[in-house]
Design a protein around this motif. Structure first.
Motif, PDB file in Angstrom:
ATOM      1  N   TYR A   1       0.930   2.022 -17.216  1.00 23.39           N
ATOM      2  CA  TYR A   1       0.023   2.514 -16.181  1.00 23.39           C
ATOM      3  C   TYR A   1       0.596   3.751 -15.498  1.00 23.39           C
ATOM      4  CZ  TYR A   1      -2.102   2.907 -11.598  1.00 23.39           C
ATOM      5  OH  TYR A   1      -2.684   3.398 -10.466  1.00 23.39           O
ATOM      6  N   GLU A   2       1.876   3.718 -15.173  1.00 26.42           N
ATOM      7  CA  GLU A   2       2.504   4.872 -14.510  1.00 26.42           C
ATOM      8  C   GLU A   2       2.470   6.109 -15.404  1.00 26.42           C
ATOM      9  OE1 GLU A   2       3.342   5.174 -11.445  1.00 26.42           O
ATOM     10  OE2 GLU A   2       3.089   3.084 -10.889  1.00 26.42           O
TER      11      GLU A   2
ATOM     12  N   ARG B   1      -5.124  -3.213  -8.197  1.00 31.28           N
ATOM     13  CA  ARG B   1      -6.544  -2.842  -8.196  1.00 31.28           C
ATOM     14  C   ARG B   1      -6.952  -2.296  -9.566  1.00 31.28           C
ATOM     15  NH1 ARG B   1      -5.331  -1.302  -2.805  1.00 31.28           N
ATOM     16  NH2 ARG B   1      -4.738   0.789  -3.491  1.00 31.28           N
ATOM     17  N   TYR B   2      -6.077  -1.501 -10.174  1.00 29.16           N
ATOM     18  CA  TYR B   2      -6.356  -0.957 -11.505  1.00 29.16           C
ATOM     19  C   TYR B   2      -6.517  -2.087 -12.517  1.00 29.16           C
ATOM     20  CZ  TYR B   2      -5.630   1.199 -16.037  1.00 29.16           C
ATOM     21  OH  TYR B   2      -5.757   1.570 -17.350  1.00 29.16           O
TER      22      TYR B   2
ATOM     23  N   GLY C   1       2.536   1.767  -3.486  1.00 29.13           N
ATOM     24  CA  GLY C   1       1.627   1.931  -4.618  1.00 29.13           C
ATOM     25  C   GLY C   1       1.490   0.697  -5.483  1.00 29.13           C
TER      26      GLY C   1
ATOM     27  N   GLU D   1      -2.052  -0.472  -5.754  1.00 30.45           N
ATOM     28  CA  GLU D   1      -2.895   0.383  -6.590  1.00 30.45           C
ATOM     29  C   GLU D   1      -2.911  -0.128  -8.030  1.00 30.45           C
ATOM     30  OE1 GLU D   1      -2.986   5.006  -8.066  1.00 30.45           O
ATOM     31  OE2 GLU D   1      -1.978   4.521  -6.198  1.00 30.45           O
ATOM     32  N   TYR D   2      -1.765  -0.542  -8.524  1.00 32.63           N
ATOM     33  CA  TYR D   2      -1.692  -1.085  -9.882  1.00 32.63           C
ATOM     34  C   TYR D   2      -2.501  -2.381  -9.978  1.00 32.63           C
ATOM     35  CZ  TYR D   2       0.153  -3.347 -14.062  1.00 32.63           C
ATOM     36  OH  TYR D   2       0.264  -3.996 -15.265  1.00 32.63           O
TER      37      TYR D   2
ATOM     38  N   ARG E   1      -1.114   7.392 -15.387  1.00 29.17           N
ATOM     39  CA  ARG E   1      -1.410   8.006 -14.091  1.00 29.17           C
ATOM     40  C   ARG E   1      -0.753   9.381 -13.973  1.00 29.17           C
ATOM     41  NH1 ARG E   1       0.137   5.622  -8.239  1.00 29.17           N
ATOM     42  NH2 ARG E   1       2.017   6.789  -8.640  1.00 29.17           N
TER      43      ARG E   1
ATOM     44  N   GLU F   1       0.830  -1.201   0.000  1.00 27.31           N
ATOM     45  CA  GLU F   1       0.000   0.000   0.000  1.00 27.31           C
ATOM     46  C   GLU F   1       0.869   1.257   0.000  1.00 27.31           C
ATOM     47  OE1 GLU F   1      -3.305   0.382  -0.256  1.00 27.31           O
ATOM     48  OE2 GLU F   1      -3.590  -1.776  -0.419  1.00 27.31           O
TER      49      GLU F   1
END
Length: 70
Positions: A53-54, A33-34, A27, A30-31, A57, A24
């Motif tokens: 993704y980065e 979950r995405y 990060g 977070e990826y 974002r 968490e």
């Protein structure tokens, strides 16, 4: 025997909590979950790599600077 098993379970639970916290914090979660959301909403589209993704974002954050000072 029971004390050893109980201690092993406690250590494993503690290690899992530390792993969750670090994921968490960095990060990484977070990826994940995405990716899950992307697969649910766009099942036929390829999932972006971590690097893609980065970039997405970062572009989104630059285009929508809500609540940031700089």
């Amino acid at each position: 025997m029971t004390v050893t098993v109980t201690a092993a379970v406690a250590v494993r639970r503690w290690a899992g909590g530390v792993r969750w916290y670090l994921r968490e914090l960095t990060g990484e979660a977070e990826y994940d979950r995405y990716c899950g959301r992307h697969r649910r909403h766009h099942p036929l589209a390829p999932v972006p790599t971590r690097r893609e993704y980065e970039v997405l974002r970062t572009r989104h954050r630059e285009a929508h600077p809500q609540g940031r000072c700089c």
